[in-house]
Design a protein around this motif. Structure first.
Motif, PDB file in Angstrom:
ATOM      1  N   ASP A  78      54.205  51.951  41.522  1.00  0.00           N
ATOM      2  CA  ASP A  78      53.298  53.042  41.882  1.00  0.00           C
ATOM      3  C   ASP A  78      52.358  52.523  42.965  1.00  0.00           C
ATOM      4  N   VAL A  79      52.678  52.843  44.212  1.00  0.00           N
ATOM      5  CA  VAL A  79      51.930  52.280  45.345  1.00  0.00           C
ATOM      6  C   VAL A  79      50.447  52.636  45.283  1.00  0.00           C
ATOM      7  N   ASP A  80      50.150  53.914  45.017  1.00  0.00           N
ATOM      8  CA  ASP A  80      48.743  54.328  44.953  1.00  0.00           C
ATOM      9  C   ASP A  80      47.980  53.501  43.936  1.00  0.00           C
ATOM     10  N   LEU A  81      48.637  53.265  42.827  1.00  0.00           N
ATOM     11  CA  LEU A  81      47.994  52.494  41.764  1.00  0.00           C
ATOM     12  C   LEU A  81      47.685  51.085  42.237  1.00  0.00           C
ATOM     13  N   VAL A  82      48.655  50.449  42.858  1.00  0.00           N
ATOM     14  CA  VAL A  82      48.448  49.085  43.345  1.00  0.00           C
ATOM     15  C   VAL A  82      47.314  49.054  44.362  1.00  0.00           C
ATOM     16  N   VAL A  83      47.320  50.021  45.256  1.00  0.00           N
ATOM     17  CA  VAL A  83      46.247  50.078  46.252  1.00  0.00           C
ATOM     18  C   VAL A  83      44.897  50.225  45.558  1.00  0.00           C
ATOM     19  N   HIS A  84      44.864  51.070  44.573  1.00  0.00           N
ATOM     20  CA  HIS A  84      43.627  51.263  43.824  1.00  0.00           C
ATOM     21  C   HIS A  84      43.170  49.957  43.182  1.00  0.00           C
ATOM     22  N   MET A  85      44.112  49.206  42.652  1.00  0.00           N
ATOM     23  CA  MET A  85      43.774  47.928  42.017  1.00  0.00           C
ATOM     24  C   MET A  85      43.249  46.935  43.051  1.00  0.00           C
ATOM     25  N   ILE A  86      43.894  46.939  44.217  1.00  0.00           N
ATOM     26  CA  ILE A  86      43.402  46.050  45.279  1.00  0.00           C
ATOM     27  C   ILE A  86      41.983  46.458  45.676  1.00  0.00           C
ATOM     28  N   ALA A  87      41.756  47.758  45.726  1.00  0.00           N
ATOM     29  CA  ALA A  87      40.420  48.236  46.079  1.00  0.00           C
ATOM     30  C   ALA A  87      39.389  47.761  45.064  1.00  0.00           C
ATOM     31  N   ILE A  88      39.766  47.796  43.791  1.00  0.00           N
ATOM     32  CA  ILE A  88      38.850  47.329  42.751  1.00  0.00           C
ATOM     33  C   ILE A  88      38.585  45.833  42.912  1.00  0.00           C
ATOM     34  N   ALA A  89      39.664  45.093  43.177  1.00  0.00           N
ATOM     35  CA  ALA A  89      39.502  43.650  43.390  1.00  0.00           C
ATOM     36  C   ALA A  89      38.556  43.399  44.558  1.00  0.00           C
ATOM     37  N   ILE A  90      38.711  44.178  45.613  1.00  0.00           N
ATOM     38  CA  ILE A  90      37.840  44.024  46.772  1.00  0.00           C
ATOM     39  C   ILE A  90      36.392  44.288  46.395  1.00  0.00           C
ATOM     40  N   LYS A  91      36.175  45.318  45.608  1.00  0.00           N
ATOM     41  CA  LYS A  91      34.810  45.626  45.154  1.00  0.00           C
ATOM     42  C   LYS A  91      34.224  44.424  44.410  1.00  0.00           C
ATOM     43  N   GLY A  92      35.050  43.835  43.570  1.00  0.00           N
ATOM     44  CA  GLY A  92      34.593  42.662  42.829  1.00  0.00           C
ATOM     45  C   GLY A  92      34.274  41.507  43.750  1.00  0.00           C
ATOM     46  N   LEU A  93      35.054  41.364  44.788  1.00  0.00           N
ATOM     47  CA  LEU A  93      34.816  40.291  45.752  1.00  0.00           C
ATOM     48  C   LEU A  93      33.572  40.557  46.585  1.00  0.00           C
ATOM     49  N   GLU A  94      33.297  41.837  46.801  1.00  0.00           N
ATOM     50  CA  GLU A  94      32.114  42.209  47.583  1.00  0.00           C
ATOM     51  C   GLU A  94      30.822  41.888  46.850  1.00  0.00           C
ATOM     52  N   TYR A  95      30.903  41.971  45.548  1.00  0.00           N
ATOM     53  CA  TYR A  95      29.700  41.855  44.724  1.00  0.00           C
ATOM     54  C   TYR A  95      28.715  40.765  45.155  1.00  0.00           C
ATOM     55  N   PRO A  96      29.177  39.509  45.298  1.00  0.00           N
ATOM     56  CA  PRO A  96      28.204  38.467  45.666  1.00  0.00           C
ATOM     57  C   PRO A  96      27.481  38.739  46.972  1.00  0.00           C
ATOM     58  N   LEU A  97      28.088  39.525  47.845  1.00  0.00           N
ATOM     59  CA  LEU A  97      27.430  39.827  49.124  1.00  0.00           C
ATOM     60  C   LEU A  97      26.147  40.620  48.928  1.00  0.00           C
ATOM     61  N   PHE A  98      26.136  41.444  47.897  1.00  0.00           N
ATOM     62  CA  PHE A  98      24.988  42.316  47.714  1.00  0.00           C
ATOM     63  C   PHE A  98      23.999  41.785  46.675  1.00  0.00           C
ATOM     64  N   VAL A  99      24.335  40.657  46.089  1.00  0.00           N
ATOM     65  CA  VAL A  99      23.416  40.062  45.117  1.00  0.00           C
ATOM     66  C   VAL A  99      22.999  38.684  45.596  1.00  0.00           C
ATOM     67  N   GLN A 100      23.230  38.450  46.876  1.00  0.00           N
ATOM     68  CA  GLN A 100      22.840  37.191  47.509  1.00  0.00           C
ATOM     69  C   GLN A 100      23.392  35.978  46.787  1.00  0.00           C
ATOM     70  N   LYS A 101      24.544  36.155  46.134  1.00  0.00           N
ATOM     71  CA  LYS A 101      25.123  34.996  45.472  1.00  0.00           C
ATOM     72  C   LYS A 101      26.039  34.269  46.441  1.00  0.00           C
ATOM     73  N   GLU A 102      25.924  32.963  46.465  1.00  0.00           N
ATOM     74  CA  GLU A 102      26.727  32.205  47.400  1.00  0.00           C
ATOM     75  C   GLU A 102      28.017  31.777  46.722  1.00  0.00           C
ATOM     76  N   LEU A 103      29.102  32.372  47.168  1.00  0.00           N
ATOM     77  CA  LEU A 103      30.397  31.993  46.634  1.00  0.00           C
ATOM     78  C   LEU A 103      31.371  31.768  47.779  1.00  0.00           C
ATOM     79  N   ASP A 104      32.488  31.174  47.482  1.00  0.00           N
ATOM     80  CA  ASP A 104      33.478  30.939  48.519  1.00  0.00           C
ATOM     81  C   ASP A 104      34.380  32.154  48.654  1.00  0.00           C
ATOM     82  N   LEU A 105      33.919  33.096  49.438  1.00  0.00           N
ATOM     83  CA  LEU A 105      34.622  34.355  49.648  1.00  0.00           C
ATOM     84  C   LEU A 105      36.075  34.157  50.042  1.00  0.00           C
ATOM     85  N   GLU A 106      36.282  33.245  50.974  1.00  0.00           N
ATOM     86  CA  GLU A 106      37.620  33.063  51.512  1.00  0.00           C
ATOM     87  C   GLU A 106      38.579  32.570  50.432  1.00  0.00           C
TER      88      GLU A 106
END
Lengths: 190, 190
Positions: A144-172
């Motif tokens: 289910d392509v839409d589903l996978v894309v949605h999951m990637i989007a959620i993962a991205i949101k999780g990865l974004e998190y430290p950017l908005f809480v000034q947490k220093e993590l190794d994004l890459e």
DNA sequence: TTTCGACTAATTCAGTTTTTTGGTCTAATA
DNA sequence: TATTAGACCAAAAAACTGAATTAGTCGAAA
């Protein structure tokens, strides 16, 4: 005409990056752009309009950058991986550049919503295409392509998190690892 | 002694849920708890201390709930899945209960940070244990456990996102799908 | 040990004045 | 005609002020 417009945009962008949208006054922009305040109203409807233009241009650049990134990678996995990587690094830069802005970001302006939605659609389409490409090349299992894309989007949101809480993590590193796990979840098994 | 303390906590909790921390006054709490205001200072150092106690108790309950959830599931996958599910649903309830609080949440109080860190450690340990359990049962392939836990934490952050942006999504479905993908990424292949 | 009323220093709040700001208009300019 | 700018306005924000609340203290009473 265009020179003036882009001069206004450039000056405004610089000041907004420094002081934020609210604290940047039209008088200041005009002074720094070496023109009368009301002259600016010949080129832009109002203050928000200038900001909207800044965001529009930035957003366009961002998309071009992402498209270039995709084109210079080969396998679907690599394309997606590089997409996410570029996205995260660019966002980090951005949040760094507009440091003061992130605070007043909460009072979200309507045109930001518009840009956000446009980008959401762009991202959705881009990722869908890449997943489908992978399926056609028999690299990813049919799913289910839409589903996978949605999951990637959620993962991205999780990865974004430290950017908005000034947490220093190794994004890459994190982006890479996260995508590798997701790939394992959708790749065709040997 | 304990009865009084918990009466104060109960009243304070109710009012804070309704009006938020700042708008709830010590006088009001005292009145509703049927005691003089200064009596409360016999049981609590100050206003923040009452709030801290509320958070501490809630956090304890939350952990118990999560532990129960884990114990009533069988396979490691199911344990982790149910853990994430319960966590998300509880958080949703919470953000619903303390609706007014989420706004002033930004002026974060120091003790919240403490609780947050404690919970982070609890979650880390719990998930590590579950992954290790899965590896020992030959269900998960040997892997960098800390890394996997970190990835799950990122996924959880992504899942949390809609809670704080008032976006209505199907938390339960998304949690399930996301964890399934991650499992596929770490399960021993047939 | 526990309770409370009286007290206080500090903060918040409502109401007012002053200043700043986004935006308009008109006349001049090129 | 296309462009600019200075004077101008209403509305919003900031600064100020005095009154009212509020968190927290203290000593005495139960």
């Amino acid at each position: 005409m265009d020179e003036k417009k882009s001069r206004i945009v450039a000056v405004a962008k610089e000041m907004i990056a420094l002081y934020g949208f609210k604290k940047t006054t039209m008088d200041e922009i005009a002074a720094k752009a070496r023109m009368g305040k009301s002259s600016m109203y010949y080129y832009f409807k109002n203050k928000e309009d200038i900001f909207a233009e800044i965001v529009r241009i930035d957003s366009d650049h961002f998309r071009k950058k992402l498209n270039d990134t995709i084109q210079s990678a080969y396998s679907p996995q690599d394309k997606i991986m590089q997409y996410v990587r570029t996205r995260m690094l660019h966002l980090k830069e951005l949040s760094n550049y507009y440091k003061t802005l992130t605070n007043e970001y909460l009072d979200h302006y309507f045109f930001i919503e518009q840009v956000r939605e446009d980008f959401y659609n762009f991202e959705n389409k881009t990722l869908s295409d890449l997943i489908n490409e992978g399926i056609q090349q028999n690299i990813f299992a049919p799913c289910d392509v839409d589903l996978v894309v949605h999951m990637i989007a959620i993962a991205i949101k999780g990865l974004e998190y430290p950017l908005f809480v000034q947490k220093e993590l190794d994004l890459e590193r994190d982006s890479k690892q996260m995508m590798e796990i997701i790939f394992k979840g959708i790749e065709v098994r040997a």
